[in-house]
Structures are given as C-alpha cells and as structure tokens.
Motif scaffolding. Structure first.
Motif, PDB file in Angstrom:
ATOM      1  N   ASN A  97      10.314  -6.233  -1.348  1.00 40.81           N
ATOM      2  CA  ASN A  97      10.843  -5.678  -2.596  1.00 40.81           C
ATOM      3  C   ASN A  97      10.339  -6.431  -3.823  1.00 40.81           C
ATOM      4  N   ILE A  98      10.174  -7.755  -3.704  1.00 40.26           N
ATOM      5  CA  ILE A  98       9.648  -8.509  -4.834  1.00 40.26           C
ATOM      6  C   ILE A  98       8.178  -8.172  -5.060  1.00 40.26           C
ATOM      7  N   ILE A  99       7.430  -7.949  -3.973  1.00 42.16           N
ATOM      8  CA  ILE A  99       6.027  -7.539  -4.103  1.00 42.16           C
ATOM      9  C   ILE A  99       5.936  -6.231  -4.883  1.00 42.16           C
ATOM     10  N   VAL A 100       6.795  -5.285  -4.524  1.00 43.35           N
ATOM     11  CA  VAL A 100       6.764  -3.984  -5.195  1.00 43.35           C
ATOM     12  C   VAL A 100       7.207  -4.130  -6.650  1.00 43.35           C
ATOM     13  N   ALA A 101       8.192  -4.998  -6.910  1.00 42.13           N
ATOM     14  CA  ALA A 101       8.614  -5.243  -8.288  1.00 42.13           C
ATOM     15  C   ALA A 101       7.455  -5.810  -9.109  1.00 42.13           C
ATOM     16  N   GLN A 102       6.676  -6.711  -8.505  1.00 45.84           N
ATOM     17  CA  GLN A 102       5.516  -7.261  -9.208  1.00 45.84           C
ATOM     18  C   GLN A 102       4.459  -6.185  -9.440  1.00 45.84           C
ATOM     19  N   ALA A 103       4.262  -5.308  -8.463  1.00 46.34           N
ATOM     20  CA  ALA A 103       3.314  -4.208  -8.653  1.00 46.34           C
ATOM     21  C   ALA A 103       3.781  -3.287  -9.779  1.00 46.34           C
ATOM     22  N   TYR A 104       5.093  -3.046  -9.843  1.00 46.42           N
ATOM     23  CA  TYR A 104       5.667  -2.230 -10.926  1.00 46.42           C
ATOM     24  C   TYR A 104       5.317  -2.842 -12.281  1.00 46.42           C
ATOM     25  N   ILE A 105       5.441  -4.169 -12.375  1.00 47.70           N
ATOM     26  CA  ILE A 105       5.153  -4.848 -13.635  1.00 47.70           C
ATOM     27  C   ILE A 105       3.679  -4.739 -13.994  1.00 47.70           C
ATOM     28  N   THR A 106       2.780  -4.878 -13.001  1.00 45.79           N
ATOM     29  CA  THR A 106       1.355  -4.750 -13.316  1.00 45.79           C
ATOM     30  C   THR A 106       1.008  -3.325 -13.750  1.00 45.79           C
ATOM     31  N   ASP A 107       1.787  -2.343 -13.288  1.00 43.51           N
ATOM     32  CA  ASP A 107       1.556  -0.957 -13.714  1.00 43.51           C
ATOM     33  C   ASP A 107       1.777  -0.787 -15.210  1.00 43.51           C
ATOM     34  N   ILE A 108       2.774  -1.494 -15.745  1.00 42.64           N
ATOM     35  CA  ILE A 108       3.181  -1.274 -17.141  1.00 42.64           C
ATOM     36  C   ILE A 108       2.638  -2.353 -18.075  1.00 42.64           C
ATOM     37  N   THR A 109       1.757  -3.229 -17.553  1.00 45.17           N
ATOM     38  CA  THR A 109       1.276  -4.365 -18.336  1.00 45.17           C
ATOM     39  C   THR A 109      -0.249  -4.332 -18.420  1.00 45.17           C
ATOM     40  N   PRO A 110      -0.820  -4.515 -19.622  1.00 42.75           N
ATOM     41  CA  PRO A 110      -2.283  -4.617 -19.745  1.00 42.75           C
ATOM     42  C   PRO A 110      -2.814  -5.800 -18.944  1.00 42.75           C
ATOM     43  N   ARG A 111      -4.043  -5.727 -18.517  1.00 43.71           N
ATOM     44  CA  ARG A 111      -4.627  -6.781 -17.687  1.00 43.71           C
ATOM     45  C   ARG A 111      -4.504  -8.155 -18.339  1.00 43.71           C
ATOM     46  N   ARG A 142       0.819  -1.206   0.000  1.00 38.14           N
ATOM     47  CA  ARG A 142       0.000   0.000   0.000  1.00 38.14           C
ATOM     48  C   ARG A 142       0.859   1.265   0.000  1.00 38.14           C
ATOM     49  N   LEU A 143       2.003   1.230   0.691  1.00 34.85           N
ATOM     50  CA  LEU A 143       2.904   2.392   0.642  1.00 34.85           C
ATOM     51  C   LEU A 143       3.376   2.645  -0.782  1.00 34.85           C
ATOM     52  N   SER A 144       3.618   1.562  -1.530  1.00 40.48           N
ATOM     53  CA  SER A 144       4.046   1.749  -2.921  1.00 40.48           C
ATOM     54  C   SER A 144       2.913   2.299  -3.771  1.00 40.48           C
ATOM     55  N   ASP A 145       1.652   1.960  -3.436  1.00 40.45           N
ATOM     56  CA  ASP A 145       0.512   2.557  -4.130  1.00 40.45           C
ATOM     57  C   ASP A 145       0.420   4.055  -3.863  1.00 40.45           C
ATOM     58  N   LYS A 146       0.697   4.429  -2.614  1.00 38.27           N
ATOM     59  CA  LYS A 146       0.480   5.816  -2.195  1.00 38.27           C
ATOM     60  C   LYS A 146       1.656   6.737  -2.511  1.00 38.27           C
ATOM     61  N   TYR A 147       2.888   6.230  -2.387  1.00 36.94           N
ATOM     62  CA  TYR A 147       4.069   7.098  -2.488  1.00 36.94           C
ATOM     63  C   TYR A 147       5.007   6.741  -3.641  1.00 36.94           C
ATOM     64  N   GLY A 148       4.645   5.707  -4.421  1.00 37.74           N
ATOM     65  CA  GLY A 148       5.462   5.348  -5.565  1.00 37.74           C
ATOM     66  C   GLY A 148       6.205   4.041  -5.350  1.00 37.74           C
ATOM     67  N   ARG A 149       6.476   3.350  -6.466  1.00 34.79           N
ATOM     68  CA  ARG A 149       7.143   2.059  -6.389  1.00 34.79           C
ATOM     69  C   ARG A 149       8.619   2.188  -6.027  1.00 34.79           C
ATOM     70  N   LEU A 150       9.310   3.163  -6.640  1.00 28.59           N
ATOM     71  CA  LEU A 150      10.761   3.218  -6.490  1.00 28.59           C
ATOM     72  C   LEU A 150      11.237   3.479  -5.066  1.00 28.59           C
ATOM     73  N   PRO A 151      10.686   4.453  -4.332  1.00 27.90           N
ATOM     74  CA  PRO A 151      11.189   4.677  -2.970  1.00 27.90           C
ATOM     75  C   PRO A 151      11.067   3.441  -2.087  1.00 27.90           C
ATOM     76  N   VAL A 152       9.918   2.772  -2.153  1.00 26.57           N
ATOM     77  CA  VAL A 152       9.714   1.581  -1.327  1.00 26.57           C
ATOM     78  C   VAL A 152      10.636   0.455  -1.775  1.00 26.57           C
ATOM     79  N   LEU A 153      10.815   0.309  -3.093  1.00 31.55           N
ATOM     80  CA  LEU A 153      11.679  -0.740  -3.618  1.00 31.55           C
ATOM     81  C   LEU A 153      13.118  -0.560  -3.148  1.00 31.55           C
ATOM     82  N   ILE A 154      13.619   0.663  -3.218  1.00 27.44           N
ATOM     83  CA  ILE A 154      15.009   0.917  -2.829  1.00 27.44           C
ATOM     84  C   ILE A 154      15.215   0.705  -1.329  1.00 27.44           C
TER      85      ILE A 154
END
Length: 408
Positions: A112-126, A65-77
């Motif tokens: 970090n892997i959860i956030v990486a997966q969320a990053y991928i769903t952001d850039i991928t069609p359903r 949820r933090l990655s949803d609210k504040y961005g994927r990259l900060p939480v990932l790093i």
C-alpha cells in the motif's frame, strides 16, 4: 507553502500518516510480544520479522504493476484491508503459526505504501519527485512520533494485545479516507496504455540491461541490509542493553520513546532539511551524506549503555535515512519510462525487502552471540554501501541516470 501544494498530495500524506502510526504502534511491542507470550527465541523472532519482508518482496512488483494497469485506488484499498485483517490476526493469535500467518499476510498486502508513492509520482513533476517523496517520509516520521510511544504506553497499561487492535482500527480509518477522499490519478486511457506498454519492461533481462537502475538497486540493497539488522533487534537490544535492570513496563515505554525520537528526526529532516538540501545539491550527493549520518547512528548504538544516549543514536540514524531514501527513490523513477513508475517503485521495494529478508533472518543469531554485534556489523555494511553510492554519484554527474529503452 501549503497553499501551493496539490490537495491530493496532502490527502495521501494524511492517509500514509494514519497507516504508519497504526503500524508503528506494534514496532516496540511485536518482538517482546513474541518473546513473552509465545516464548520465542531471538533467532525465531527475527525470522518472524523476515517473513513479512519475504512476502513483501514477492508481492511488491506485482502490486506496483497492477496499480499501473488497473489504477492506484483499487490496489491501495485492497492492500490496506489486508493489513487490517493481519493486525486482528496478530491480536487474536494463540500459537506461533498464526503469528507467522498474520505477518505473511501483512507482507503480501504491504504494497500500500508503494502504491501511495506511485500515486504521488503521478501528480508530481519529475523535478519535484524527491521533495514530494520526502513528504512521504515526513508522514512516516510523524507516524513514528506517535505510534511507538502510544504502543509502549498501551502495552504497559493494558497488555501487549491491545496495541494490535488499535493498529487495526487506525488502518481501517486509512481505508475510509482512501475510499472517500481520493480520486484515481490514472485515466482509463493511461491504464490501457500501461497494459499495452512493453518497451523497457521490468522483466529480469530488461532490469539487468538498465545499468543505472541496477546501480540504484544495489545501493538500496546494501544500505537496507544494515537497517534490517537494527529493525529486527532494536526492541530486544533495548531491553537487554539500554534498559537492563528496568521493569518490563519501563522498557516498553522507553523503547517506544526512543522510536518516537526516530520519528521526530525523520519529520524534521523531511520538512526542513531535505527541501533546503535539494535546492543546494544533487540527489546522489544526499545519498552519500545520508549514508554517513546513518553510520554515525550505528556507531552510537554499538558503544552506549545508557537509554538517554540512545536518543542521539535515534536522531543520527533517522536523519541519515531521511536524507538518503527519498533521493534514492526519486533516482529510481528517473531510470525508467513514466509508464513504469509504479512498477519500478515496486521493484525498488522488493530490493529493499530482499536485503531485509536476509538481514533479519541472521540478525537473531548475531544478537544471540552479543546484543550489540548487529550494530557493529551494521556500521561496517553502511561503510561498504558508500562504494556503490560513490559510483552512483559519478554516474549522476555524467548524466547517465536516464531511461534506457531496449528493443524486445
């Protein structure tokens, strides 16, 4: 095919590979490290494993949820940096409490892997999510090809502490790759919308009212309980059963190679089998097929005594995991609104983590009774998981795996 793939996807997959290779370095080593250096009993060693998943269970949804609210990259790093610190702590540990503290820190920052997966769903069609998440598992597979084998060789040649330093260095490389090569996928407007989003919130009440999501989580929990039994005892099982009578160095290398076989099968499944299968059948069907194949892997490990036959168990188990897990994750993202993709993946990971907490906590006691008992129990539980999986398949066929928006 590669030229048509989003370059951001290739970059995030490279980052996942580097990080998983680093983490996989310690898989064949950690239980034996705890046993040899700290004289820990099997029951305590599997509690060490479960401490990681307990921490991940508590932190997973929050990181998502933090990655949803504040961005994927900060939480990932930040989460990757925590993993680096945890590996260094394990390498320098002088007592059992420090070892537990390191594993708990790794679990807290293990999103970090959860956030990486969320990053991928952001850039991928359903409609492409299952295949793209399958590429993540392919990166997992590549990491498992090189990581465990290298960890076993390093441990045999230089001692059990060095692999932890190498794993820390590999994860530090992943941090640099993330910082230097990735762009944020969520715009400021999207992050603000996610912070304001309330409909279909992932509160306990809303989760329980989302029946499709509950069904996916039940399947994930049941399936992963069996996996936890294998994961926490495999190195000990390898030394006690498959490599009985071999030297410690030979056991280290052999266990690492068997885990590398898991990586080979995982990579082949994701790159070759899964894309073809998704074109021919539905995601829920693949969950059933993967569960059956994984059950075969448990059966092989339960009955064999030869390390050479262990390769077949590794291939069947990894192939089953590879066919079922990406479609199951994709189904989870289909059950909620797009604003909650990171949160639902965090919740999914927590369900997986909760099952592994329980399974790894009891695995040591089961192993102490009989080294192959965890694998017979895993086989039974895999068959039990087919019951909710069949219901999931039925619901998918009826078109009931859709976001259920509930007024709050």
């Amino acid at each position: 095919m590669i030229k048509n793939v989003d370059q951001r996807l290739l970059t995030i997959l490279l980052i996942v590979f580097v990080q998983i290779a680093g983490g996989a370095l310690i898989l064949p080593i950690l239980p034996l490290y705890a046993q040899r250096q700290f004289r820990m009993a099997p029951e305590v060693i599997t509690l060490l494993v479960s401490s990681f998943f307990a921490a991940q269970f508590l932190a997973g949804p929050t990181l998502g949820r933090l990655s949803d609210k504040y961005g994927r990259l900060p939480v990932l790093i930040v989460s990757q940096v925590g993993t680096v610190v945890s590996f260094i702590m394990m390498a320098l540990a002088q007592d059992v409490p420090m070892l537990f503290a390191a594993r708990i820190l790794d679990g807290i920052t293990g999103g970090n892997i959860i956030v990486a997966q969320a990053y991928i769903t952001d850039i991928t069609p359903r409609e492409k999510r299952a295949q793209s998440l399958g590429y993540v598992f392919a990166a997992f597979g590549l990491g498992f090809i090189f990581g465990p084998a290298l960890g076993g060789v390093l441990s045999a040649a230089f001692g059990t502490r060095l692999p932890f330093f190498v794993a820390a260095a590999a994860t530090a490389v992943a941090v640099l790759l993330t910082w230097l090569t990735l762009d944020e996928t969520l715009s400021p407007e999207q992050r603000e919308a996610n912070r304001r989003f309330r409909q279909a919130s992932l509160s306990p009440r809303q989760v329980m009212l989302n029946r499709a999501l509950v069904l996916v989580l039940v399947v994930a929990f049941a399936g992963q309980f069996a996996f936890g039994l294998l994961q926490s005892t495999f190195a000990l099982y390898g030394e006690a059963v498959l490599f009985q009578g071999y030297s410690e160095e030979s056991a280290d290398v052999g266990i690492g190679l068997l885990l590398a076989a898991v990586g080979v099968a995982q990579f082949f499944t994701q790159v070759v089998l899964l894309p073809q299968a998704l074109r021919r059948t539905g995601e829920a069907t693949l969950v059933i097929v993967g569960t059956l194949l994984r059950s075969l892997g448990f059966f092989i490990f339960a009955v064999i005594t030869s390390p050479w036959l262990g390769v077949f168990g590794s291939l069947a188990f990894a192939g089953g995991m590879g066919l079922m897990m990406p479609p199951l994750q994709a189904l989870a993202t289909h059950t909620v609104a797009d604003e909650l993709r990171g949160g639902v993946l965090g919740l999914y990971q927590s369900a997986v983590g909760l099952s592994i907490i329980f399974s790894t906590a009891v695995a040591g006691s089961i192993f102490a009774v009989d080294p192959v008992a965890p694998y017979w129990l895993g086989l039974v539980l895999s068959f039990v998981a087919l019951l909710p999986t069949g219901l999931l398949w039925r619901w998918a066929a009826q078109g009931r795996l859709q976001p259920e928006r509930v007024a709050v």
